[in-house]
Design a protein around this motif. Structure first.
Motif, PDB file in Angstrom:
ATOM      1  N   THR A  20     -15.905  91.466 -60.617  1.00 13.03           N
ATOM      2  CA  THR A  20     -15.218  90.201 -60.382  1.00 13.03           C
ATOM      3  C   THR A  20     -15.537  89.686 -58.984  1.00 13.03           C
ATOM      4  O   THR A  20     -15.471  90.430 -58.004  1.00 13.03           O
ATOM      5  CB  THR A  20     -13.697  90.384 -60.514  1.00 13.03           C
ATOM      6  OG1 THR A  20     -13.411  91.044 -61.747  1.00 13.03           O
ATOM      7  CG2 THR A  20     -12.997  89.045 -60.499  1.00 13.03           C
TER       8      THR A  20
ATOM      9  N   SER B 209     -17.213  84.835 -71.922  1.00 16.03           N
ATOM     10  CA  SER B 209     -16.761  84.359 -73.228  1.00 16.03           C
ATOM     11  C   SER B 209     -16.687  85.504 -74.229  1.00 16.03           C
ATOM     12  O   SER B 209     -17.244  86.592 -74.012  1.00 16.03           O
ATOM     13  CB  SER B 209     -17.723  83.292 -73.759  1.00 16.03           C
ATOM     14  OG  SER B 209     -18.997  83.870 -74.013  1.00 16.03           O
TER      15      SER B 209
ATOM     16  N   ASN C 178     -20.338  82.458 -64.802  1.00 18.38           N
ATOM     17  CA  ASN C 178     -19.159  81.663 -64.451  1.00 18.38           C
ATOM     18  C   ASN C 178     -17.977  81.928 -65.363  1.00 18.38           C
ATOM     19  O   ASN C 178     -16.842  81.608 -65.019  1.00 18.38           O
ATOM     20  CB  ASN C 178     -19.502  80.180 -64.458  1.00 18.38           C
ATOM     21  CG  ASN C 178     -20.385  79.788 -63.283  1.00 18.38           C
ATOM     22  OD1 ASN C 178     -20.308  80.412 -62.222  1.00 18.38           O
ATOM     23  ND2 ASN C 178     -21.220  78.791 -63.465  1.00 18.38           N
ATOM     24  N   GLU C 179     -18.251  82.464 -66.531  1.00 14.12           N
ATOM     25  CA  GLU C 179     -17.172  82.844 -67.432  1.00 14.12           C
ATOM     26  C   GLU C 179     -17.632  84.007 -68.293  1.00 14.12           C
ATOM     27  O   GLU C 179     -18.830  84.266 -68.423  1.00 14.12           O
ATOM     28  CB  GLU C 179     -16.746  81.671 -68.308  1.00 14.12           C
ATOM     29  CG  GLU C 179     -17.831  81.136 -69.219  1.00 14.12           C
ATOM     30  CD  GLU C 179     -17.308  80.038 -70.124  1.00 14.12           C
ATOM     31  OE1 GLU C 179     -16.130  80.104 -70.501  1.00 14.12           O
ATOM     32  OE2 GLU C 179     -18.085  79.118 -70.446  1.00 14.12           O
TER      33      GLU C 179
ATOM     34  N   ARG D  76     -10.680  90.522 -68.991  1.00 14.21           N
ATOM     35  CA  ARG D  76     -11.083  89.175 -68.580  1.00 14.21           C
ATOM     36  C   ARG D  76      -9.870  88.290 -68.328  1.00 14.21           C
ATOM     37  O   ARG D  76      -9.806  87.554 -67.331  1.00 14.21           O
ATOM     38  CB  ARG D  76     -11.954  88.560 -69.670  1.00 14.21           C
ATOM     39  CG  ARG D  76     -12.275  87.078 -69.467  1.00 14.21           C
ATOM     40  CD  ARG D  76     -12.728  86.445 -70.772  1.00 14.21           C
ATOM     41  NE  ARG D  76     -11.695  86.522 -71.793  1.00 14.21           N
ATOM     42  CZ  ARG D  76     -11.938  86.379 -73.104  1.00 14.21           C
ATOM     43  NH1 ARG D  76     -13.164  86.163 -73.546  1.00 14.21           N
ATOM     44  NH2 ARG D  76     -10.939  86.443 -73.971  1.00 14.21           N
ATOM     45  N   ASP D  77      -8.908  88.343 -69.209  1.00 21.90           N
ATOM     46  CA  ASP D  77      -7.717  87.511 -69.047  1.00 21.90           C
ATOM     47  C   ASP D  77      -6.907  87.944 -67.829  1.00 21.90           C
ATOM     48  O   ASP D  77      -6.343  87.104 -67.114  1.00 21.90           O
ATOM     49  CB  ASP D  77      -6.859  87.577 -70.315  1.00 21.90           C
ATOM     50  CG  ASP D  77      -7.571  86.997 -71.542  1.00 21.90           C
ATOM     51  OD1 ASP D  77      -8.544  86.236 -71.356  1.00 21.90           O
ATOM     52  OD2 ASP D  77      -7.164  87.332 -72.667  1.00 21.90           O
TER      53      ASP D  77
ATOM     54  N   ARG E 145     -18.257  83.576 -60.890  1.00 20.47           N
ATOM     55  CA  ARG E 145     -17.016  84.309 -61.180  1.00 20.47           C
ATOM     56  C   ARG E 145     -17.243  85.794 -61.393  1.00 20.47           C
ATOM     57  O   ARG E 145     -16.403  86.611 -61.066  1.00 20.47           O
ATOM     58  CB  ARG E 145     -16.357  83.709 -62.433  1.00 20.47           C
ATOM     59  CG  ARG E 145     -14.944  84.205 -62.692  1.00 20.47           C
ATOM     60  CD  ARG E 145     -13.958  83.558 -61.753  1.00 20.47           C
ATOM     61  NE  ARG E 145     -12.595  83.961 -62.058  1.00 20.47           N
ATOM     62  CZ  ARG E 145     -11.905  84.892 -61.393  1.00 20.47           C
ATOM     63  NH1 ARG E 145     -12.454  85.523 -60.387  1.00 20.47           N
ATOM     64  NH2 ARG E 145     -10.653  85.180 -61.722  1.00 20.47           N
TER      65      ARG E 145
ATOM     66  N   HIS F 245      -8.222  86.765 -64.228  1.00 22.79           N
ATOM     67  CA  HIS F 245      -8.053  85.360 -63.853  1.00 22.79           C
ATOM     68  C   HIS F 245      -6.855  85.168 -62.921  1.00 22.79           C
ATOM     69  O   HIS F 245      -6.819  84.218 -62.140  1.00 22.79           O
ATOM     70  CB  HIS F 245      -7.890  84.495 -65.104  1.00 22.79           C
ATOM     71  CG  HIS F 245      -9.189  84.197 -65.788  1.00 22.79           C
ATOM     72  ND1 HIS F 245     -10.233  83.554 -65.163  1.00 22.79           N
ATOM     73  CD2 HIS F 245      -9.625  84.470 -67.043  1.00 22.79           C
ATOM     74  CE1 HIS F 245     -11.247  83.432 -65.998  1.00 22.79           C
ATOM     75  NE2 HIS F 245     -10.917  83.982 -67.146  1.00 22.79           N
TER      76      HIS F 245
ATOM     77  N   ARG G 133     -11.721  91.878 -73.414  1.00 20.02           N
ATOM     78  CA  ARG G 133     -11.073  90.561 -73.505  1.00 20.02           C
ATOM     79  C   ARG G 133      -9.781  90.537 -72.685  1.00 20.02           C
ATOM     80  O   ARG G 133      -9.504  89.572 -71.962  1.00 20.02           O
ATOM     81  CB  ARG G 133     -10.778  90.214 -74.963  1.00 20.02           C
ATOM     82  CG  ARG G 133     -12.012  89.874 -75.781  1.00 20.02           C
ATOM     83  CD  ARG G 133     -11.611  89.467 -77.190  1.00 20.02           C
ATOM     84  NE  ARG G 133     -12.766  89.090 -77.994  1.00 20.02           N
ATOM     85  CZ  ARG G 133     -12.684  88.569 -79.208  1.00 20.02           C
ATOM     86  NH1 ARG G 133     -11.492  88.362 -79.770  1.00 20.02           N
ATOM     87  NH2 ARG G 133     -13.769  88.238 -79.884  1.00 20.02           N
TER      88      ARG G 133
END
Length: 468
Positions: free
Chosen positions: A365, A340, A337-338, A241-242, A386, A245, A238
């Motif tokens: 990525t 989650s 695309n993401e 992932r953050d 993504r 971005h 998690r």
């Protein structure tokens, strides 16, 4: 895979082999040849196919002759570059293998920043030659990967967000098409064929060489490579992932679940323990890398931090010992695309049922330079995605084949709800599994089919196109 017994050579095959021996300067290998078993083997040990004849070409004249003779006798055809494709598309049963493995030269023009790479080369050949001049292009993450197969399917690599995919760096190609003619292919010569070869290149002919554009880079590269406890995987993923971005294009971060490999630099008591890995390479001066790489060493409680500055060629070849020729492999992948929370939870839940300790699941990525290429510039259909999520199964015992492949397929299905529907051609599983919905190709399949009809109107390479 079940071994297919050799069938008696038909009169037509005997005539074809005779014509090949008369026309080709390279090696013509048949089942009676002592070199046959070695010549028919490919990287993936699951693949056990028996071609009628293997032509090891030594130049473009050999390739053209083999194609013209194939046009007379119409055998099933496969094309071998580096022989590294997971599906084993380099070899076929009872047909003709056009083998480029002896055509593996790399010629660098440092003034023009280009490299001409023959179709049988592997990325180790390219990395050595280009780094001798402080130059680089995006290549595979394992140096024994074949240049041709990776590039024709798109070509992800550790420099992709900075410099684009391997296919994005191709300036021109030489392709022997179904009529036996050697064609120069570029944005200005045979541009429709050039467009299709960049991302949908199998079955269009035999690519005998690529010319890549190069950029200054190396010899040293700054990397981050941090092993976190498996128990922290959900939290680490998690946070990863953050972090990605806001990642600059100079890094293409990766995260994965694996087992600690038997690396001599790691204490032996840790070998084989499940782990969560975060890694990235900085595409720039190592002295400027700290801020870009720092987030990936701060995702949890590091067990082992192998970050540092190392030669780029060592980065590219670090995984080679884990994926040697002859091991058993099965890969599947999704574009996403993401990422989650639910996708991460599903990812971990299936990984906990991992059938072999060598199985690796990894998230790469995308974006950056990949998306700066217009969708109309190549047949590669996944611009804008993504992430790429990959299930990389590695094992040794044939008795595990069904169990491992079943797990990977179930894992792939479980991740479908989080995916775009697109499938990376190079990680599509075994032959016949590239079941990509038409909408996931953004209309490119129809345009590719038109190119195929133009350059191969009688379907000489149809079997090669289907072997993905």
């Amino acid at each position: 895979m079940t071994t297919v017994e050799n069938t008696p050579t038909t009169p037509a095959a005997t005539d074809m082999i005779g014509d090949l021996r008369d026309a080709v300067a390279g090696e013509v290998i048949t089942p009676e040849d002592t070199r046959y078993d070695e010549a028919r083997r490919v990287w993936n040990g699951v693949i056990d196919r028996h071609p009628a004849v293997i032509v090891r070409c030594i130049n473009t004249d050999d390739v053209a002759a083999a194609v013209r003779i194939a046009g007379v006798y119409r055998p099933e055809i496969s094309v071998r570059g580096g022989g590294h494709q997971v599906a084993g598309s380099a070899v076929c049963d009872d047909g003709l293998v056009i083998d480029l493995s002896l055509m593996n030269s790399v010629t660098v023009d440092p003034a023009a920043c280009t490299a001409r790479v023959e179709g049988g080369a592997r990325w180790a050949d390219v990395d050595r030659a280009t780094q001798a001049h402080g130059l680089v292009t995006t290549g595979g993450e394992v140096s024994i990967t074949g240049v041709a197969g990776l590039t024709l399917g798109g070509g992800m690599g550790q420099l992709q967000r900075a410099y684009g995919l391997a296919c994005d760096n191709v300036i021109s190609m030489e392709i022997v098409t179904a009529d036996g003619e050697l064609r120069d292919v570029s944005a200005t010569e045979n541009p429709d064929l050039f467009w299709a070869a960049k991302g949908a290149g199998r079955g269009l002919g035999v690519v005998t060489s690529f010319t890549f554009g190069l950029r200054p880079f190396g010899p040293d590269a700054a990397i981050t490579q941090v092993i976190y406890p498996y128990e922290e995987a959900e939290s680490v993923l998690r946070k990863w992932r953050d972090a990605v971005h806001s990642a600059p294009e100079t890094v293409s971060p990766e995260a994965g679940l694996w087992s600690i490999p038997p690396d001599p630099s790691i204490p032996a008591e840790l070998h084989g323990i499940k782990m969560c890995l975060a890694a990235a390479l900085y595409a720039g001066d190592p002295a400027d890398s700290a801020a870009a790489l720092a987030p990936y060493s701060q995702l949890g409680t590091p067990m082992i931090d192998q970050s540092g500055i190392v030669p780029y060629v060592e980065v590219q070849s670090a995984l080679d010992p884990m994926v040697p020729d002859g091991r058993r492999y099965y890969f599947k992948s999704h574009f996403m695309n993401e990422l989650s929370d639910e996708a991460i939870a599903t990812f971990i839940a299936f990984d906990q049922k991992r059938p072999t300790p060598l199985a690796l699941t990894i998230i790469r990525t995308l974006g950056g330079a990949i998306d700066r290429v217009s969708p109309d510039e190549s047949a590669y259909p996944h611009r804008g995605a993504r992430f790429n999520f990959s299930i990389d199964c590695i094992w040794d015992d044939p008795a595990d084949d069904e169990r491992v492949v079943t797990w990977a397929r179930e894992f792939f299905q479980a991740m479908r709800p989080f995916a775009t529907g697109g499938v990376y051609m190079n990680f599509a599983g075994f032959e016949g599994e590239n079941d990509v919905p038409r909408e996931a190709t953004h209309g490119r399949d129809a345009r590719v089919e038109q190119v195929l009809r133009t350059y191969d109107p009688t379907g000489l390479f149809a079997s090669a196109a289907a072997r993905v």
